[in-house]
Design a protein around this motif. Structure first.
Motif, PDB file in Angstrom:
ATOM      1  N   VAL A  22     -42.708  52.735  60.349  1.00 12.17           N
ATOM      2  CA  VAL A  22     -42.810  53.785  59.344  1.00 12.17           C
ATOM      3  C   VAL A  22     -42.571  53.132  57.986  1.00 12.17           C
ATOM      4  CG1 VAL A  22     -40.359  54.380  59.611  1.00 12.17           C
ATOM      5  CG2 VAL A  22     -41.932  56.052  58.616  1.00 12.17           C
ATOM      6  N   SER A  23     -43.318  53.543  56.979  1.00 10.15           N
ATOM      7  CA  SER A  23     -43.183  52.915  55.663  1.00 10.15           C
ATOM      8  C   SER A  23     -42.040  53.539  54.872  1.00 10.15           C
ATOM      9  CB  SER A  23     -44.481  53.053  54.867  1.00 10.15           C
ATOM     10  OG  SER A  23     -44.665  54.396  54.439  1.00 10.15           O
ATOM     11  N   ALA A  24     -41.511  52.777  53.931  1.00  9.42           N
ATOM     12  CA  ALA A  24     -40.486  53.295  53.034  1.00  9.42           C
ATOM     13  C   ALA A  24     -41.015  54.486  52.245  1.00  9.42           C
ATOM     14  CB  ALA A  24     -40.020  52.195  52.084  1.00  9.42           C
ATOM     15  N   LYS A  25     -42.292  54.445  51.902  1.00  9.08           N
ATOM     16  CA  LYS A  25     -42.875  55.564  51.154  1.00  9.08           C
ATOM     17  C   LYS A  25     -42.887  56.827  51.989  1.00  9.08           C
ATOM     18  CE  LYS A  25     -46.899  56.873  48.395  1.00  9.08           C
ATOM     19  NZ  LYS A  25     -48.223  56.438  47.860  1.00  9.08           N
ATOM     20  N   ALA A  26     -43.224  56.702  53.295  1.00 11.99           N
ATOM     21  CA  ALA A  26     -43.248  57.873  54.170  1.00 11.99           C
ATOM     22  C   ALA A  26     -41.862  58.493  54.317  1.00 11.99           C
ATOM     23  CB  ALA A  26     -43.799  57.496  55.539  1.00 11.99           C
ATOM     24  N   GLU A  60     -51.396  45.971  56.775  1.00 12.13           N
ATOM     25  CA  GLU A  60     -51.512  44.610  57.280  1.00 12.13           C
ATOM     26  C   GLU A  60     -50.299  44.234  58.130  1.00 12.13           C
ATOM     27  OE1 GLU A  60     -51.912  40.517  54.927  1.00 12.13           O
ATOM     28  OE2 GLU A  60     -53.696  41.794  54.760  1.00 12.13           O
ATOM     29  N   ILE A  61     -49.101  44.610  57.690  1.00 11.70           N
ATOM     30  CA  ILE A  61     -47.894  44.309  58.454  1.00 11.70           C
ATOM     31  C   ILE A  61     -47.908  45.060  59.784  1.00 11.70           C
ATOM     32  CG2 ILE A  61     -45.385  44.611  58.503  1.00 11.70           C
ATOM     33  CD1 ILE A  61     -45.380  44.031  55.489  1.00 11.70           C
ATOM     34  N   ALA A  62     -48.323  46.327  59.762  1.00 10.59           N
ATOM     35  CA  ALA A  62     -48.383  47.104  61.002  1.00 10.59           C
ATOM     36  C   ALA A  62     -49.339  46.461  62.006  1.00 10.59           C
ATOM     37  CB  ALA A  62     -48.807  48.543  60.697  1.00 10.59           C
ATOM     38  N   GLU A  63     -50.462  45.944  61.511  1.00  8.52           N
ATOM     39  CA  GLU A  63     -51.420  45.285  62.401  1.00  8.52           C
ATOM     40  C   GLU A  63     -50.825  44.008  62.982  1.00  8.52           C
ATOM     41  OE1 GLU A  63     -54.823  44.745  59.908  1.00  8.52           O
ATOM     42  OE2 GLU A  63     -55.457  46.846  60.052  1.00  8.52           O
ATOM     43  N   ILE A  93     -40.931  49.598  57.345  1.00  5.56           N
ATOM     44  CA  ILE A  93     -41.591  48.593  56.525  1.00  5.56           C
ATOM     45  C   ILE A  93     -41.272  48.934  55.081  1.00  5.56           C
ATOM     46  CG2 ILE A  93     -43.775  47.541  55.855  1.00  5.56           C
ATOM     47  CD1 ILE A  93     -44.871  48.277  58.599  1.00  5.56           C
ATOM     48  N   ALA A  94     -40.466  48.082  54.466  1.00  4.65           N
ATOM     49  CA  ALA A  94     -39.913  48.384  53.148  1.00  4.65           C
ATOM     50  C   ALA A  94     -40.935  48.079  52.056  1.00  4.65           C
ATOM     51  CB  ALA A  94     -38.625  47.607  52.927  1.00  4.65           C
ATOM     52  N   SER A  95     -41.979  48.893  52.018  1.00  4.68           N
ATOM     53  CA  SER A  95     -43.030  48.721  51.017  1.00  4.68           C
ATOM     54  C   SER A  95     -43.663  50.065  50.699  1.00  4.68           C
ATOM     55  CB  SER A  95     -44.098  47.751  51.523  1.00  4.68           C
ATOM     56  OG  SER A  95     -45.167  47.651  50.593  1.00  4.68           O
ATOM     57  N   HIS A  96     -44.125  50.200  49.454  1.00 10.81           N
ATOM     58  CA  HIS A  96     -44.906  51.368  49.034  1.00 10.81           C
ATOM     59  C   HIS A  96     -46.373  50.989  48.828  1.00 10.81           C
ATOM     60  CE1 HIS A  96     -41.605  54.350  47.917  1.00 10.81           C
ATOM     61  NE2 HIS A  96     -40.959  53.284  48.360  1.00 10.81           N
ATOM     62  N   ASN A  97     -46.731  49.756  49.177  1.00 15.65           N
ATOM     63  CA  ASN A  97     -48.102  49.269  49.018  1.00 15.65           C
ATOM     64  C   ASN A  97     -48.874  49.558  50.307  1.00 15.65           C
ATOM     65  OD1 ASN A  97     -50.385  47.517  49.230  1.00 15.65           O
ATOM     66  ND2 ASN A  97     -49.534  46.185  47.664  1.00 15.65           N
ATOM     67  N   PRO A  98     -49.841  50.477  50.289  1.00 17.57           N
ATOM     68  CA  PRO A  98     -50.519  50.852  51.535  1.00 17.57           C
ATOM     69  C   PRO A  98     -51.269  49.700  52.188  1.00 17.57           C
ATOM     70  CG  PRO A  98     -51.612  51.835  49.620  1.00 17.57           C
ATOM     71  CD  PRO A  98     -50.328  51.258  49.126  1.00 17.57           C
ATOM     72  N   GLY A 158     -59.245  43.203  52.103  1.00 18.24           N
ATOM     73  CA  GLY A 158     -57.922  42.756  51.721  1.00 18.24           C
ATOM     74  C   GLY A 158     -57.395  43.564  50.553  1.00 18.24           C
ATOM     75  N   PHE A 159     -56.531  42.955  49.740  1.00 19.24           N
ATOM     76  CA  PHE A 159     -55.952  43.640  48.593  1.00 19.24           C
ATOM     77  C   PHE A 159     -55.399  42.591  47.639  1.00 19.24           C
ATOM     78  CE2 PHE A 159     -52.693  43.186  51.784  1.00 19.24           C
ATOM     79  CZ  PHE A 159     -51.546  42.832  51.085  1.00 19.24           C
ATOM     80  N   GLY A 160     -54.931  43.061  46.479  1.00 18.96           N
ATOM     81  CA  GLY A 160     -54.312  42.148  45.526  1.00 18.96           C
ATOM     82  C   GLY A 160     -55.270  41.088  45.015  1.00 18.96           C
ATOM     83  N   TYR A 161     -54.836  39.833  45.081  1.00 21.63           N
ATOM     84  CA  TYR A 161     -55.608  38.707  44.563  1.00 21.63           C
ATOM     85  C   TYR A 161     -56.591  38.123  45.589  1.00 21.63           C
ATOM     86  CZ  TYR A 161     -52.044  38.736  40.876  1.00 21.63           C
ATOM     87  OH  TYR A 161     -51.215  39.095  39.836  1.00 21.63           O
TER      88      TYR A 161
END
Length: 208
Positions: A44-48, A31-34, A21-26, A166-169
């Motif tokens: 596995v995340s890009a950050k990991a 949410e994508i993993a779910e 998952i090409a994101s560093h936003n936890p 949630g997150f963000g906006y």
């Protein structure tokens, strides 16, 4: 939708196994993993993986999602899924749009980003508060093949923000036909109606 050339091509299927998952936003990774749960993927995340975050130089959600997915697939040697999403406010000409994360600044302070939207709306003469979220997904393989999908959900903006889920906006976005913001809403309900859910339904139908 294939990202290779102009000729229609069969959509490539995604085999079970490891997916980046090409994101560093936890929040986004969670949410994508779910949303991918139950499809036989080891995410596995890009950050990991300690992958760098590429500069988002695209001018559309799809272009930025593809850029991030290609970078993660190239560096990891694994299929990679990237999301580029944002809030588009009609009265602000579609802003913050592809710059939604940047409006939160280096500190990722979305409370400040939401305040910035509200301040900009307040400068207008009783503007409509219509807005929509867009989510573009790009799925890239190490050989350069890319599939992409785009989802949307419409709503209005509330002030002050409501809810801490949630997150963000999410806390200022009230989807059409709902009484709770994405920030108040049970996450299972959000997953059923969100822009990301819309894009994922398209992806699941196509690649699994």
């Amino acid at each position: 939708m294939s990202g290779e050339g102009d000729e229609p091509q069969a959509i490539r299927k995604l085999a079970p196994g490891k997916l980046v998952i090409a994101s560093h936003n936890p929040g986004k990774v969670r949410e994508i993993a779910e949303l991918l749960d139950g499809h036989g993927l080891d995410v596995v995340s890009a950050k990991a993986l300690d992958l760098p975050e590429p500069d988002e130089t695209g001018t559309t959600f799809v272009a930025n999602a593809e850029l991030k997915a290609r970078a993660a697939a190239d560096l990891s040697g694994l299929p990679a899924l990237a999301d580029d999403s944002g809030l588009c406010v009609d009265a602000l000409g579609g802003d913050p749009g592809i710059f939604s994360a940047r409006w939160a600044g280096e500190s990722k302070d979305f409370n400040e980003a939401m305040r910035r939207i509200e301040d900009n709306l307040a400068r207008l003469d009783a503007p409509p508060r219509d807005a929509h979220f867009v989510c573009a997904l790009a799925l890239a393989w190490p050989d350069g093949h890319v599939e992409w999908f785009e989802g949307r959900v419409d709503g209005t903006l509330v002030w002050p923000p409501r809810g801490d889920k949630g997150f963000g906006y999410d806390p200022m976005f009230l989807p059409n036909g709902e009484t709770e913001t994405f920030g108040e809403m049970d996450q299972a309900r959000k997953h059923a109606i969100s822009h990301r859910a819309d894009a994922f339904r398209q992806l699941v139908r196509a690649v699994f």
